[in-house]
Design a protein around this motif. Sequence first.
Motif, PDB file in Angstrom:
ATOM      1  N   GLU A 153     -17.381  50.853   4.132  1.00 49.15           N
ATOM      2  CA  GLU A 153     -17.958  51.489   5.454  1.00 49.15           C
ATOM      3  C   GLU A 153     -19.035  50.742   6.029  1.00 49.15           C
ATOM      4  N   PHE A 154     -19.993  50.155   5.180  1.00 47.26           N
ATOM      5  CA  PHE A 154     -21.089  49.408   5.937  1.00 47.26           C
ATOM      6  C   PHE A 154     -20.392  47.892   6.708  1.00 47.26           C
ATOM      7  N   VAL A 155     -19.410  47.513   5.751  1.00 44.70           N
ATOM      8  CA  VAL A 155     -18.985  46.144   6.477  1.00 44.70           C
ATOM      9  C   VAL A 155     -18.221  46.514   7.671  1.00 44.70           C
ATOM     10  N   ASP A 156     -17.236  47.655   7.681  1.00 40.05           N
ATOM     11  CA  ASP A 156     -16.646  47.972   8.812  1.00 40.05           C
ATOM     12  C   ASP A 156     -17.722  48.231  10.143  1.00 40.05           C
ATOM     13  N   ARG A 157     -18.801  48.970   9.814  1.00 40.42           N
ATOM     14  CA  ARG A 157     -19.971  49.066  11.025  1.00 40.42           C
ATOM     15  C   ARG A 157     -20.317  47.842  11.493  1.00 40.42           C
ATOM     16  N   GLN A 158     -20.769  46.907  10.502  1.00 35.10           N
ATOM     17  CA  GLN A 158     -21.182  45.674  11.023  1.00 35.10           C
ATOM     18  C   GLN A 158     -20.070  44.911  11.709  1.00 35.10           C
ATOM     19  N   PHE A 159     -18.974  44.831  11.171  1.00 39.03           N
ATOM     20  CA  PHE A 159     -18.036  44.101  11.743  1.00 39.03           C
ATOM     21  C   PHE A 159     -17.814  44.374  13.333  1.00 39.03           C
ATOM     22  N   LYS A 160     -17.668  46.076  13.566  1.00 44.10           N
ATOM     23  CA  LYS A 160     -17.810  46.479  14.855  1.00 44.10           C
ATOM     24  C   LYS A 160     -18.930  45.941  15.812  1.00 44.10           C
ATOM     25  N   LEU A 161     -19.909  45.948  15.096  1.00 42.37           N
ATOM     26  CA  LEU A 161     -21.219  45.283  15.917  1.00 42.37           C
ATOM     27  C   LEU A 161     -21.185  43.959  16.361  1.00 42.37           C
ATOM     28  N   LEU A 162     -20.468  43.086  15.419  1.00 38.87           N
ATOM     29  CA  LEU A 162     -20.184  42.004  15.563  1.00 38.87           C
ATOM     30  C   LEU A 162     -19.315  41.954  16.810  1.00 38.87           C
ATOM     31  N   ILE A 163     -18.215  42.541  16.957  1.00 37.01           N
ATOM     32  CA  ILE A 163     -17.350  42.381  17.750  1.00 37.01           C
ATOM     33  C   ILE A 163     -18.069  42.844  19.302  1.00 37.01           C
ATOM     34  N   GLU A 164     -18.753  43.908  19.206  1.00 37.43           N
ATOM     35  CA  GLU A 164     -19.685  44.529  20.221  1.00 37.43           C
ATOM     36  C   GLU A 164     -20.745  43.575  20.945  1.00 37.43           C
ATOM     37  N   THR A 165     -21.253  42.867  19.879  1.00 38.09           N
ATOM     38  CA  THR A 165     -22.072  41.577  20.217  1.00 38.09           C
ATOM     39  C   THR A 165     -21.476  40.561  20.891  1.00 38.09           C
ATOM     40  N   HIS A 177     -20.420  37.345   2.814  1.00 34.60           N
ATOM     41  CA  HIS A 177     -20.296  36.804   1.466  1.00 34.60           C
ATOM     42  C   HIS A 177     -18.903  36.836   0.664  1.00 34.60           C
ATOM     43  N   PRO A 178     -18.839  36.137  -0.156  1.00 33.71           N
ATOM     44  CA  PRO A 178     -17.335  36.057  -0.833  1.00 33.71           C
ATOM     45  C   PRO A 178     -17.447  37.236  -1.838  1.00 33.71           C
ATOM     46  N   HIS A 179     -17.731  38.524  -1.401  1.00 34.52           N
ATOM     47  CA  HIS A 179     -17.716  39.749  -2.116  1.00 34.52           C
ATOM     48  C   HIS A 179     -16.267  40.486  -1.690  1.00 34.52           C
ATOM     49  N   LYS A 180     -15.573  40.875  -2.807  1.00 34.39           N
ATOM     50  CA  LYS A 180     -14.259  41.291  -2.953  1.00 34.39           C
ATOM     51  C   LYS A 180     -14.384  42.383  -1.851  1.00 34.39           C
ATOM     52  N   VAL A 181     -14.891  43.251  -1.502  1.00 38.58           N
ATOM     53  CA  VAL A 181     -15.200  44.243  -0.399  1.00 38.58           C
ATOM     54  C   VAL A 181     -15.136  43.396   0.821  1.00 38.58           C
ATOM     55  N   THR A 182     -15.643  42.384   1.122  1.00 41.94           N
ATOM     56  CA  THR A 182     -15.844  41.818   2.352  1.00 41.94           C
ATOM     57  C   THR A 182     -14.565  40.964   2.372  1.00 41.94           C
ATOM     58  N   VAL A 183     -13.956  40.403   1.493  1.00 45.95           N
ATOM     59  CA  VAL A 183     -12.756  39.666   1.757  1.00 45.95           C
ATOM     60  C   VAL A 183     -11.431  40.567   2.021  1.00 45.95           C
ATOM     61  N   ASP A 184     -11.543  41.603   1.310  1.00 44.92           N
ATOM     62  CA  ASP A 184     -10.547  42.527   1.515  1.00 44.92           C
ATOM     63  C   ASP A 184     -10.522  43.044   2.829  1.00 44.92           C
ATOM     64  N   TYR A 185     -11.627  43.318   3.494  1.00 46.60           N
ATOM     65  CA  TYR A 185     -11.795  43.758   4.739  1.00 46.60           C
ATOM     66  C   TYR A 185     -11.307  42.640   6.009  1.00 46.60           C
ATOM     67  N   LEU A 186     -11.793  41.351   5.582  1.00 48.44           N
ATOM     68  CA  LEU A 186     -11.282  40.385   6.524  1.00 48.44           C
ATOM     69  C   LEU A 186      -9.808  40.171   6.634  1.00 48.44           C
ATOM     70  N   GLU A 187      -9.302  39.971   5.189  1.00 48.41           N
ATOM     71  CA  GLU A 187      -8.040  39.826   5.444  1.00 48.41           C
ATOM     72  C   GLU A 187      -7.036  40.950   6.187  1.00 48.41           C
ATOM     73  N   LYS A 188      -7.809  42.258   6.227  1.00 45.66           N
ATOM     74  CA  LYS A 188      -7.095  43.129   6.952  1.00 45.66           C
ATOM     75  C   LYS A 188      -7.328  43.217   8.552  1.00 45.66           C
ATOM     76  N   HIS A 189      -8.714  42.811   8.783  1.00 39.32           N
ATOM     77  CA  HIS A 189      -8.909  43.123  10.177  1.00 39.32           C
ATOM     78  C   HIS A 189      -9.050  41.716  11.284  1.00 39.32           C
ATOM     79  N   LEU A 190      -9.189  40.808  10.416  1.00 35.43           N
ATOM     80  CA  LEU A 190      -9.146  39.435  11.309  1.00 35.43           C
ATOM     81  C   LEU A 190      -7.870  39.276  11.940  1.00 35.43           C
ATOM     82  N   PRO A 191      -6.662  39.572  11.415  1.00 37.79           N
ATOM     83  CA  PRO A 191      -5.488  39.194  12.042  1.00 37.79           C
ATOM     84  C   PRO A 191      -5.348  40.367  13.275  1.00 37.79           C
TER      85      PRO A 191
END
Length: 236
Positions: A153-165, A177-191
């Motif tokens: 939830e936090f990574v999603d909020r921050q990622f959306k803030l990054l796009i907004e910025t 950071h190379p935390h599993k939760v971050t990598v999981d999120y990036l694998e799904k949302h970067l594409p």
Amino acid sequence: MGHDPVQGERLIKLDQPLTLAFLPYRRYTRALAEEAHGRGKEIMLHAPMANTHHYDLGPGGLKPEMDEHATTVTLRRALQSIPYVQGVNNHMGSLLTQKRSNMDWIMTELVQYPLYFVDSRTIAATVAADSAEAHRVPNLTRDVFLDHLQTEEFVDRQFKLLIETARRNGTAIGIGHPHKVTVDYLEKHLPQLDEQGIAVATVSGLWAMRHNNAPMFVDIKRPVVAPLAKRKVGGE
């Protein structure tokens, strides 16, 4: 990066042109950096710097009590340990990045290679960017931290803030950071960013966008391997 080969491999295999920052002297740093370069990723030294909480820095740490010589030698050796390094950002550093003299010593070293600097901005009172500007070191500053809380939830909020910025300012820099939760999120949302009209760029690519495609380093041939790694001694 440098500690966890599993998450490191996952980040390296992402198609997007990420910039990956490696801690010096960690078990998997060199192998992962070599592989990352081979897959077109940009490489930075994630330089450990003293923080206000006095957390341990590990090997290669830069501390305010170090004099100019110790600072320079420690930084230089850390740079040597990272193959294909093109820039530096600070790991922690909420204490050291407030120290103008120490940051000046760091920038004096970086401009010689030359290398760029990204201020992770771990404290509002940082003078790192001011020092970099004074020494003509190309520099950028972090806009958004993605994961100082490790929940989806936090990574999603921050990622959306990054796009907004990025939409508001034209570009934005996010640090994760190379935390599993971050990598999981990036694998799904970067594409999914292409369809949103958002491009991913390396640090040097983003710098070019902000400077009308001007070269980052003018009339200077940059090394393609770690600085000083092959330099001979004694003027030979």
